[in-house]
Design a protein around this motif. Structure first.
Motif, PDB file in Angstrom:
ATOM      1  N   MET A 245       1.440  13.657  -7.223  1.00  0.00           N
ATOM      2  CA  MET A 245       1.268  13.103  -5.882  1.00  0.00           C
ATOM      3  C   MET A 245       1.952  13.992  -4.838  1.00  0.00           C
ATOM      4  O   MET A 245       1.441  14.211  -3.742  1.00  0.00           O
ATOM      5  N   TYR A 249      -0.095  15.724  -1.798  1.00  0.00           N
ATOM      6  CA  TYR A 249       0.235  15.528  -0.380  1.00  0.00           C
ATOM      7  C   TYR A 249       0.449  16.855   0.356  1.00  0.00           C
ATOM      8  O   TYR A 249       0.323  16.934   1.574  1.00  0.00           O
ATOM      9  N   ILE A 303      -5.242   9.441  -2.665  1.00  0.00           N
ATOM     10  CA  ILE A 303      -4.845   9.541  -1.250  1.00  0.00           C
ATOM     11  C   ILE A 303      -6.048   9.497  -0.316  1.00  0.00           C
ATOM     12  O   ILE A 303      -6.044   8.772   0.684  1.00  0.00           O
ATOM     13  N   HIS A 304      -7.104  10.247  -0.654  1.00  0.00           N
ATOM     14  CA  HIS A 304      -8.183  10.478   0.302  1.00  0.00           C
ATOM     15  C   HIS A 304      -9.495   9.755  -0.024  1.00  0.00           C
ATOM     16  O   HIS A 304     -10.338   9.614   0.866  1.00  0.00           O
ATOM     17  N   HIS A 307      -9.327   3.745  -0.373  1.00  0.00           N
ATOM     18  CA  HIS A 307      -8.700   3.265   0.855  1.00  0.00           C
ATOM     19  C   HIS A 307      -8.378   1.777   0.787  1.00  0.00           C
ATOM     20  O   HIS A 307      -9.173   0.985   0.258  1.00  0.00           O
ATOM     21  N   LYS A 347       1.241   5.545  -3.569  1.00  0.00           N
ATOM     22  CA  LYS A 347       0.811   5.718  -2.178  1.00  0.00           C
ATOM     23  C   LYS A 347       1.208   4.514  -1.326  1.00  0.00           C
ATOM     24  O   LYS A 347       1.610   4.668  -0.170  1.00  0.00           O
TER      25      LYS A 347
END
Length: 613
Positions: A245, A249, A303-304, A307, A347
């Motif tokens: 992670m 990031y 992360i992307h 959601h 996250k």
């Protein structure tokens, strides 16, 4: 609809009308004789006519409801192993009883499968008195039913259950018998070990009627059903995920990685070089390119790609709960694998749960193909009839409406900006609400429903929201959506299986108006959504209010292409060209998901063959 079915339906109704004048004793005498004939003779048209007519007459006397001609046609299709496409509100619950009871009277165990526990219990309870009078035992399975009672329910003549309960019980039976797939060996083991037989809940897969068949066969078929146990997960495993992670990031989108049209994450050449350089200081496994890149891509996805309030929500207990992409409902107890679930917890700064190790799994496609006779009913199956035939070997039969539809499509609008669309919808709903017209607004995600809710708050509108956060009140919220002045915002398929009854005032105002604010991944779900209006000859209408910043366009086209398309749309052709672009994106996603379902089926079949070997 074949001429043969039309002829049979007329004869069944005529025979049923002849039975209305006889007394109960005579009618039950005919039922006793019918049951003997069904057990000893091959099912032919004469027996189907007699069975349907007797069941229809008993239903009229017990439930005060006699099957109308479209319900009879639907049940004829189901009895021969087809999926009947019946519009919303046409009475699928009652229609299924003719085929289910006829098969059960023949001595064939029947499973009637719904999409959730609420529909299972509601439909089973509503039809229970009919089955009781017919002399058939009924079992209703829900999540709370324990082992012994559950076993008894499966040994009834007719069993009502949800798709998930049914398949998970199958998987539990596989674990109970040591995951042995060869029937002769299993039978020998059962005969020598009574305790094994006692632990087996189900008794085979003979005849199934699947309610909302397209939802179960198609929408949920991309995710396999899995029973898992806790893996070993210590400080070393957690450190690996946290390192992944941290590296994820540190990377920049477009420069180090891209998200493709299917939602997948790929490292660029610069991204591969950068991760190799930054991973050197960690040594060990991080020096392996395959290990390093797979874990970092998983972190980038967390992360992307995934959601909050779209793919998952954070519960009041600070747990990650996955949101089903098609229904908008949360799926308790389900988790992502390969460390993704723990990365999303990182996250969100939550306590990490232990990963799960797969013990046994199966796809819906592979499971339902086990039935000797598989049938179903749904409001929308025309779009996927080829897939149903290829995968499940069932055909679709379109059942005509009992009453001519009065549904109207009023308008299609496509705004350039999402904020403009939200404002347009708010103003539109305000106008409708001022005259008392009930409105049902459909969104694709939880976050989209909450954006609309905030806009409605600012406008002073009173409304109800149905999304993953309000799943328990789903049926009640949807049932009241047709009241005078009601405003309902709903995700996914909006209480599928629950009737929306119009008030007298609402009928006079043109009925329920449905607003579709985003195209779903499948045109079937859009059709199912606007099918909530104008049921059973009631008035109703729908509109599509979309934007060129909708998620479906973002998922298919890269940013540069999207900007070009938006500029090309122009003010004059914005609605027509914009709508065409969104429909094209929907088609692309439908094709992608179809391939994914076939791929899952192929891999499942391959895995089963390897296990058998």
């Amino acid at each position: 609809m074949s001429r043969r079915d039309l002829k049979l339906t007329r004869i069944i109704i005529l025979r049923s009308e002849q039975l209305t004048i006889i007394k109960d004793e005579q009618l039950f005498g005919l039922l006793t004789d019918l049951r003997k004939r069904l057990c000893w003779k091959r099912l032919d048209d004469n027996l189907v006519i007699e069975s349907f007519a007797i069941i229809r007459e008993i239903s009229g006397r017990v439930l005060h409801m006699r099957h109308h001609h479209t319900q009879i046609r639907a049940s004829l299709a189901m009895l021969r192993g087809e999926v009947a496409e019946m519009a919303t509100g046409e009475g699928k619950t009652l229609a299924a009883t003719l085929a289910a009871a006829t098969a059960a009277l023949m001595g064939i165990p029947v499973h009637v499968v719904s999409v959730n526990d609420y529909l299972t219990e509601r439909d089973g309870q509503e039809m229970s008195e009919l089955y009781r009078v017919l002399g058939l035992s009924l079992g209703i399975i829900n999540h709370e039913l324990e082992g012994p009672e559950r076993r008894l329910a499966y040994h009834c003549d007719i069993t009502y259950c949800s798709n998930k309960e049914l398949v998970f019980d199958y998987l539990k039976d596989r674990i109970a018998r040591g995951n042995k797939l060869t029937n002769p060996a299993f039978q020998r083991e059962m005969s020598s070990s009574p305790e094994i037989a006692f632990n087996i809940m189900q008794r085979g897969y003979h005849f199934a009627i699947i309610d909302e068949a397209d939802s179960i066969f198609v929408d949920e078929a991309r995710t396999p059903l899995i029973i898992s146990g806790a893996e070993k997960f210590g400080e070393k495993e957690e450190e690996l995920l946290r390192t992944a992670m941290k590296l994820a990031y540190s990377l920049s989108i477009e420069q180090h990685f891209v998200v493709n049209e299917h939602g997948g994450v790929q490292l660029t050449v610069l991204g591969e070089l950068t991760t190799r350089e930054r991973a050197i200081e960690y040594g060990g496994l991080w020096l392996s390119r395959e290990f390093r890149e797979s874990l970092i891509v998983q972190g980038l996805s967390a992360i992307h790609r995934y959601h909050r309030n779209k793919h998952y929500i954070v519960s009041e207990d600070d747990e990650i709960q996955i949101v089903d992409a098609y229904t908008g409902r949360v799926t308790p107890g389900r988790s992502w694998g390969q460390g993704l679930h723990q990365m999303i917890e990182m996250k969100e700064d939550l306590e990490l749960t232990k990963p799960r190790e797969t013990k046994v799994e199966i796809s819906y496609q592979n499971f339902f193909r086990k039935y000797f006779t598989l049938s179903g009913m749904t409001g929308t199956c025309f779009e996927v009839k080829k897939e149903l035939r290829d995968v499940f070997r069932v055909d679709c039969s379109a059942i005509p409406l009992l009453k001519k539809s009065k549904r109207k499509r009023l308008n299609v609008s496509v705004d350039r900006k999402l904020v403009d669309k939200v404002q347009r919808i708010t103003t539109y709903v305000q106008t409708l609400n001022s005259s008392g017209v009930p409105v049902l607004i459909g969104t694709a995600t939880v976050s989209a429903s909450e954006v609309l809710a905030a806009s409605f708050n600012d406008a002073g509108l009173s409304y109800k929201v149905l999304n993953a956060r309000q799943d328990k009140e789903e049926a009640e919220v949807i049932a009241n959506a047709g009241a005078y002045g009601a405003i309902t915002i709903a995700t996914g398929i909006a209480g599928r299986g629950t009737d929306i009854k119009l008030s007298a005032q609402a009928k006079g105002l043109g009925g329920l108006h449905v607003v579709i604010t985003e195209l779903q991944d499948s045109s079937r779900i859009d059709r199912q959504f606007y099918g909530r209006s104008a049921r059973q000859g009631d008035p109703g209408s729908y509109s599509l209010m979309l934007s060129l910043e909708d998620d479906i366009l973002i998922r298919v086209f890269q940013p540069a292409i999207r900007r070009l398309l938006i500029n090309l749309a122009g003010a004059v052709w914005q609605n027509k060209l914009g709508y065409g672009l969104l429909c094209f994106c929907q088609y692309r996603l439908e094709t992608l998901h179809y391939k994914q379902r076939l791929q899952l089926l192929a891999s499942d079949i391959k895995r089963q063959r390897m296990l058998s070997f």
